[in-house]
Design an enzyme around this catalytic site. Structure first.
Site, short mmCIF file in Angstrom:
data_model
loop_
_atom_site.label_atom_id
_atom_site.label_comp_id
_atom_site.label_asym_id
_atom_site.label_seq_id
_atom_site.Cartn_x
_atom_site.Cartn_y
_atom_site.Cartn_z
N ASP A 1 73.85 -11.20 -31.21
CA ASP A 1 74.87 -11.75 -32.07
C ASP A 1 74.24 -12.35 -33.26
O ASP A 1 74.89 -12.63 -34.02
CB ASP A 1 75.81 -12.57 -31.08
CG ASP A 1 75.31 -13.71 -30.45
OD1 ASP A 1 74.21 -13.34 -29.90
OD2 ASP A 1 75.88 -14.73 -30.46
N THR B 1 77.70 -10.09 -24.89
CA THR B 1 78.73 -9.98 -24.10
C THR B 1 80.04 -10.03 -24.58
O THR B 1 80.43 -11.27 -24.97
CB THR B 1 78.58 -10.95 -22.77
OG1 THR B 1 77.19 -10.75 -22.43
CG2 THR B 1 79.37 -10.69 -21.44
N ASP C 1 99.46 -54.49 -45.69
CA ASP C 1 98.37 -54.48 -44.61
C ASP C 1 97.80 -55.96 -44.23
O ASP C 1 96.82 -56.26 -44.99
CB ASP C 1 97.22 -53.66 -45.40
CG ASP C 1 95.92 -53.51 -44.63
OD1 ASP C 1 95.89 -53.81 -43.45
OD2 ASP C 1 94.82 -53.26 -45.15
#
Ligand code: SPV
Ligand code: MG
Length: 432
Positions: free
Chosen positions: A92, A122, A204
């Site tokens: 591959d 596979t 914040d």
């Protein structure tokens, strides 16, 4: 006996791998070059199993004579070192972009007359698909927690992006591009106090408590597997910090960054425009040590964030604090700056590395955003946090669309700016 070399990641072993090993056995004595975390993360995400676990599995596979660490993705480096008679590999890697590595191995083998044997891929199984399924199933808190330290050890730089909800978490999880022939993606997420507060319409200033922050994190953790660094602000009261540490490690957060400010905290990028007070070195070390004592999992990192440059307290103060915080047991140091260029950060880095060669260094290049990651690597920086970009980019788009709808009295003018309903549904796996 002829020497046969097979390289693999060995994270999730299936019959495809066994077929390759069986083929290799036919040719001689099999050495597995087992890719280290570092080698794998050059191209792919961190494997689920640690190197030693993967080694243990492969050492017990029939026909494997020895397992050696392969430190680079490029097999040809080990192949040149070992000079095997055969390299056995799945076929591959014939396609781009992996074919360059195949060519390099062929070139190496030709130097001593070695041969490449390729085993047909596979088709009925793929490790990548298994990994995808595992990611879909989720991750245990402990595995997620531990992955940050592994990434820091494995990678030149760990790239972290802010996430403030499930959807931005999915972007951090799945965004990937090909850059210079390599796949690059984010390694983890930053739970920012700035964006978690702002997306709730709150300032914040530690007004959003840990319990509320955890609601956001829970949403993100439901749909992601990557590690998270938590912005712990000042860590709160000394007596409260140990409870925060326990809570964060229990849910699987990997690190908390605590800034050395005290009293009412304001966002660092405001610098001295607002009143902000730095903690004393002793006071902050006491807080860090309380956190270190409270943690159960030593893989959970307590990171000290130095605000001396933010508050114009000077480089010497920053370095003195770094030395003291390392002495107190900090697992890493973050240096923050609000300058538009990174000069002071780099000066800090140079002096910091004289103090410690092992304590990781973290930066947040928000104001000096022209720096490239490779420059940060050159200055020995280990983690780069893009601290607010998901929310800062989303908000202007929403603002614009809202105004256009008001202006036109209908929505068709914004159609092109919006995802189609189908596309937004497709955004979240499992919707359609
Ligand atoms: C945050 O993201 O909340 C941070 C980084 O603390 S900064 O906003 O730059 O202070
Ligand atoms: Mg913050």
């Amino acid at each position: 006996m002829k020497k046969v070399y097979v390289s693999m990641s060995g994270d999730i072993i299936h019959h495809g791998h066994i077929r390759v090993i069986e083929k290799a056995r036919e040719y001689g004595e099999v050495t597995i070059g087992l890719l280290t975390d570092k080698a794998i993360t050059e191209y792919k995400r961190l494997p689920h199993l640690r190197f030693e676990q993967r080694r243990q599995v492969l050492e017990n596979v029939r026909g494997v004579s020895q397992v050696l660490p392969q430190q680079d993705w490029d097999d040809s480096i080990m192949v040149r070192e070992l000079k095997p008679d055969y390299v056995v590999h799945g076929d591959d890697w014939k396609q781009a972009p992996m074919d360059i590595f195949r060519n390099r191995v062929l070139e190496a083998l030709s130097e001593w007359g070695g041969e490449l044997v390729e085993v047909p891929y596979t088709r009925d199984i793929s490790s990548s698909d298994i990994v995808k399924n595992i990611s879909g199933t989720g991750i245990t808190p402990t595995m997620r927690l531990q992955s940050l330290k592994r990434l820091i050890a494995a990678k030149d730089i760990v790239r972290v992006i802010e996430s403030h909800n499930g959807l931005s978490g999915l972007i951090a999880e799945n965004a990937s591009v090909e850059r210079d022939g390599k796949i690059v993606c984010f390694d983890g997420m930053w739970s920012s106090s700035l964006t978690d507060s702002t997306s709730r319409g709150k300032p914040d200033i530690e007004a959003v408590d840990v319990t509320s922050r955890l609601v956001t994190i829970n949403d993100i953790f439901e749909v992601t597997t990557k590690p998270m660094i938590y912005d712990g602000d000042t860590g709160g009261k000394l007596e409260h910090f140990p409870f925060t540490v326990r809570t964060l490690e229990r849910v699987g957060i990997s690190a908390v960054i605590v800034e050395d400010k005290t009293g009412l905290k304001k966002n660092s990028l405001l610098g001295n425009e607002v009143s902000q007070k730095q903690d004393s070195i002793e006071g902050f070390c006491t807080k860090i040590q309380a956190g270190l004592k409270a943690r159960i999992n030593p893989e959970f990192m307590i990171v000290t964030r130095i605000e001396s440059l933010i508050l114009d307290a000077g480089m010497d103060d920053a370095i003195a604090r770094a030395e003291a915080y390392i002495g107190a047991g900090a697992d890493a140091v973050m240096i923050h700056s609000r300058h538009k260029n990174p000069a002071e950060v780099y000066e800090f880095c140079a002096r910091f590395h004289r103090l410690s060669k092992t304590v990781p260094l973290i930066v947040v290049p928000t104001s000096y955003d022209e720096v490239y990651e490779h420059e940060l690597i050159d200055h020995g920086i280990n983690v780069c946090i893009y601290a607010n970009h998901m929310l800062r980019s989303a908000y202007p788009a929403m603002w614009d669309v809202a105004h256009k709808i008001l202006k036109h009295g209908r929505a068709c003018e914004v159609r092109e700016q919006c995802l189609s309903i189908k596309d937004i549904l497709k955004l979240v796996p499992g919707t359609i």
